[in-house]
Design an enzyme around this catalytic site. Structure first.
Site, PDB file in Angstrom:
ATOM      1  N   GLU A   1      -6.482   4.787   8.041  1.00  0.00           N
ATOM      2  CA  GLU A   1      -5.966   6.179   7.591  1.00  0.00           C
ATOM      3  C   GLU A   1      -7.402   7.003   7.475  1.00  0.00           C
ATOM      4  OE1 GLU A   1      -2.545   5.531   5.465  1.00  0.00           O
ATOM      5  OE2 GLU A   1      -1.560   4.949   7.351  1.00  0.00           O
TER       6      GLU A   1
ATOM      7  N   GLU B   1      -5.044  -4.459  11.007  1.00  0.00           N
ATOM      8  CA  GLU B   1      -3.787  -3.664  10.775  1.00  0.00           C
ATOM      9  C   GLU B   1      -4.020  -2.841  12.377  1.00  0.00           C
ATOM     10  OE1 GLU B   1      -2.129  -2.389   6.814  1.00  0.00           O
ATOM     11  OE2 GLU B   1      -3.798  -1.195   7.457  1.00  0.00           O
TER      12      GLU B   1
ATOM     13  N   ASN C   1       0.843  -1.261  -0.037  1.00  0.00           N
ATOM     14  CA  ASN C   1       0.026   0.070  -0.003  1.00  0.00           C
ATOM     15  C   ASN C   1       0.905   1.333   0.053  1.00  0.00           C
ATOM     16  OD1 ASN C   1      -1.690   1.828   0.545  1.00  0.00           O
ATOM     17  ND2 ASN C   1      -2.280   1.348   2.541  1.00  0.00           N
TER      18      ASN C   1
ATOM     19  N   GLY D   1       3.288   2.332  10.676  1.00  0.00           N
ATOM     20  CA  GLY D   1       4.170   3.442  10.510  1.00  0.00           C
ATOM     21  C   GLY D   1       5.064   3.907  11.642  1.00  0.00           C
TER      22      GLY D   1
ATOM     23  N   LYS E   1       0.202   4.302  -0.305  1.00  0.00           N
ATOM     24  CA  LYS E   1      -0.426   5.574   0.379  1.00  0.00           C
ATOM     25  C   LYS E   1      -0.241   6.650  -0.757  1.00  0.00           C
ATOM     26  CE  LYS E   1      -0.001   3.159   4.665  1.00  0.00           C
ATOM     27  NZ  LYS E   1       0.402   3.252   6.253  1.00  0.00           N
TER      28      LYS E   1
ATOM     29  N   SER F   1       4.277  -2.093  10.069  1.00  0.00           N
ATOM     30  CA  SER F   1       5.437  -2.238  10.260  1.00  0.00           C
ATOM     31  C   SER F   1       6.109  -3.554   9.863  1.00  0.00           C
ATOM     32  CB  SER F   1       5.981  -1.944  11.667  1.00  0.00           C
ATOM     33  OG  SER F   1       5.693  -0.414  11.944  1.00  0.00           O
TER      34      SER F   1
ATOM     35  N   HIS G   1      -9.440   1.462   5.314  1.00  0.00           N
ATOM     36  CA  HIS G   1      -7.809   1.584   6.123  1.00  0.00           C
ATOM     37  C   HIS G   1      -8.189   2.449   7.209  1.00  0.00           C
ATOM     38  CE1 HIS G   1      -3.709   2.600   6.587  1.00  0.00           C
ATOM     39  NE2 HIS G   1      -3.594   1.453   6.076  1.00  0.00           N
TER      40      HIS G   1
END
Ligand code: 13P
Length: 263
Positions: free
Chosen positions: A102, A172, A14, A178, A16, A217, A100
């Site tokens: 985010e 996730e 992904n 991240g 992003k 990660s 997701h």
């Protein structure tokens, strides 16, 4: 129960909001010569919308699938700045990430909307990758399983499940995205097993065939121990998918982990 390693592992990068169309093409030119035989693993890249066309052409025939990072729930209409399922299908997307964290955290997406997106994708023959995961506060309050269960059940409320290939789930944990802080294989396995039990309650025996990816990660030096867990069937990778050598390693390591006797 079928042998869990009969599920073909799926490694998805992904990207992003990284890489222009030109950078995506250059990435493919470096990645593809490193891949060779892709049997035993499914490799997917989700670039920004603007790079889908160029990356799709560069990947053409390689066996690496193209994915979108999001889609609008509506089929079309006055939605300035949005992208429809049909537009993704025409570009050759085989997968699309929905829900997701985010998007949930920064853009207010909710599971009921994610459910409609997943259904629309399925109707167009595109496989949704449905993401769920708890925040650090939720984990510390011991609410992980409750949060994951309610997001999963609501996000999958509209999907069909036939042979298990119609959708992919990505677990996730938000605190691992991240941050360099990966869930230990044991923590991830606990939630993955819980997700599979939730899928079993919702869809029956087909849950054994649904792939559940871990994301947060993931790197070449931790993917093998994650993949060795019985309910971890692949990875959804952010940062470590931005370098072609690193993504090639992740794909090879996931394929190795799926070989008989690997775990
Ligand atoms: P990182 O691999 O950079 O932690 O990102 C994970 C992720 O959000 C993939 O969707």
């Amino acid at each position: 129960m079928p042998d869990e390693k009969t599920r073909i592992p799926i490694v998805a990068g992904n990207w992003k909001m990284f890489k222009t169309a030109g950078e995506a093409q250059a990435f493919a030119e470096k990645l593809l010569p490193q891949l060779g035989d892709l049997s035993g693993v499914e490799a997917v890249i989700a670039p920004p919308f603007t790079a889908l066309d160029r990356l799709g052409r560069a990947l053409g025939g390689s066996g690496v699938a193209l994915a979108a990072q999001n889609v609008n729930a509506e089929a079309g209409g006055a939605h300035t700045g949005e992208i429809s399922v049909e537009m993704l299908g025409e570009l050759g997307c085989q997968y699309a990430i929905v829900g997701h964290s985010e998007r949930r955290v920064m853009y207010g997406e909710r599971s009921d909307g994610v459910a409609i997106k997943a259904r629309q994708l399925q109707n167009a023959g595109i496989c949704p990758i449905v993401c769920v995961g708890e925040t650090l506060e939720e984990r510390e309050a011991e609410r992980t399983l409750e949060v994951v269960q309610s997001a999963l059940t609501a996000s999958l409320a509209e999907v069909k499940a036939g042979d298990g290939t119609e959708f992919v789930v990505a677990y996730e944990p938000v605190w691992a995205i991240g941050t360099g802080r990966t869930a230990t294989p044991e923590i991830a396995q606990e939630v993955h097993a819980f997700i599979r039990a939730t899928l079993r309650a919702q869809f029956g025996a087909v849950a054994e065939s649904v792939r559940i990816q871990y994301g947060g990660s993931v790197k070449p030096d931790n993917i093998a121990t994650l993949m060795a867990q019985p309910d971890i069937d692949g990875a959804l990778v952010g940062g470590a998918s931005l370098d072609p050598d690193s993504l090639a390693k992740l794909i090879h390591l996931a394929a190795e982990a799926s070989k008989p006797g690997a775990s």
